[in-house]
Scaffold this active site. Structure first.
Site, PDB file in Angstrom:
ATOM      1  CG  ASP A  82      -6.307  -0.535   2.565  1.00 57.62           C
ATOM      2  OD1 ASP A  82      -6.117   0.283   1.658  1.00 57.62           O
ATOM      3  OD2 ASP A  82      -6.337  -1.773   2.391  1.00 57.62           O
ATOM      4  CD  GLU A 180      -3.903  -7.298  -4.221  1.00 52.52           C
ATOM      5  OE1 GLU A 180      -4.076  -6.172  -3.698  1.00 52.52           O
ATOM      6  OE2 GLU A 180      -4.438  -8.341  -3.802  1.00 52.52           O
TER       7      GLU A 180
HETATM    8  O1  KIV Z   1      -5.721  -4.817   2.351  1.00 49.99           O
HETATM    9  C1  KIV Z   1      -4.577  -5.233   2.127  1.00 49.99           C
HETATM   10  O2  KIV Z   1      -4.012  -6.031   2.886  1.00 49.99           O
HETATM   11  C2  KIV Z   1      -3.908  -4.782   0.918  1.00 49.99           C
HETATM   12  C3  KIV Z   1      -2.595  -5.390   0.573  1.00 49.99           C
HETATM   13  C4  KIV Z   1      -2.783  -6.751   0.050  1.00 49.99           C
HETATM   14  C5  KIV Z   1      -1.798  -4.553  -0.354  1.00 49.99           C
HETATM   15  O3  KIV Z   1      -4.420  -3.961   0.222  1.00 49.99           O
END
Ligand code: KIV
Length: 270
Positions: A82, A180
């Site tokens: 991410d 989400e």
């Molecule tokens: O940061 C995270 O865990 C997420 C998920 C909830 C999709 O973006």
């Protein structure tokens, strides 16, 4: 066998895609052993591991460290890193360097970006450069100061805008889309309209796959959103084990002789 971006795409409409977060090597190994398709090193690490009350303070260095730990432990799953708040979207060069670092240094196979109108071109550039991008629409927690943690896509106009953005990111080359906290019927409509897979969290049963924060899924979190189901009770297990350890030490029941050793030739000296 390593799951690829193409494997994930080919499951769309055929087989449900499974995705969980992980932030450390031990958990990642367990998730991988269970045959989960995609492991997301989520910036939710800010809440779950680092003790923040939002994802905003998470840094690129922290994501690099957690992504590296996860990648070391995973043999089969696709590892997605991410991109944290303000690590992308302001200037292209920095965005690409930060995302590229996750692949070059940290062993990730793709990045996830909380998406908006400002990430369409960026997604296209990253994909052209060889960085697979997972888009993310609906509740995007990095916008907590604008949106809170409220459901998204709840009006006809908002749902139409979300669909438009989803299509633009598909067109730009995103290989999948996280949805989400959006109404199930909106997620179903977007899933129907796209060729790339949608992966839902709080988005109903009609997405091509599902994702949860691993701490929520195993019952480690002290609070979970309404759309979570806890599949275990790890918090209780850990609490009981720690209490049992404390009791045993206090009662003189741990350690027992079998937990130590005696050097016989030193007997009588000490
Ligand atoms: O940061 C995270 O865990 C997420 C998920 C909830 C999709 O973006």
């Amino acid at each position: 066998m390593r799951t690829t971006v193409r494997d994930v795409q080919s499951k769309a409409g055929n087989e449900p895609i499974t995705m969980l977060t992980a932030y450390d090597a031990v958990t990642a190994e367990l998730v991988d052993e269970q045959g989960i398709d995609v492991i997301l090193v989520g910036d939710s690490v800010g809440n779950t591991v680092l003790g923040h009350d939002s994802t905003l303070p998470v840094t690129v260095d922290q994501m690099a460290s957690h992504t590296t730990a996860v990648s070391r432990a995973v043999d089969d799953a696709l590892v997605v890193a991410d991109m944290p708040f303000l690590s992308y979207g302001h200037d292209e060069k920095t965005s690409i360097e930060n995302a590229g670092r996750m692949l070059k240094e940290c062993g990730a196979h793709a990045v996830k970006i909380e998406s908006g109108p400002h990430t369409v071109e960026l997604t296209e550039t990253m994909v052209q450069l060889g960085i697979p991008v997972m888009a993310h629409l609906g509740l995007t927690p990095q916008r907590v100061n604008q949106l809170g943690y409220a459901r998204q896509g709840t009006s006809e106009e908002a749902a139409a805008t979300m669909l438009e953005l989803a299509k633009e990111h598909e067109e730009a080359g995103a290989f999948s889309l996280v949805l989400e906290h959006v109404p199930s019927n909106v997620a179903a409509m977007i899933t129907e309209e796209l060729d790339i897979p949608t992966i839902g969290i709080g988005a109903g049963p009609d997405c091509d796959g599902q994702v949860l924060v691993v701490d929520d899924a195993v019952g480690l979190s002290d609070w979970t959103p309404s759309f979570v189901h806890e599949f275990g009770n790890v918090r209780e297990e850990i609490r009981d084990a720690i209490g049992a350890y404390r009791d045993a030490v206090e009662a003189g029941e741990f350690p027992m002789p079998e937990h130590g050793h005696v050097e016989e030739e030193l007997d009588g000296i000490y």
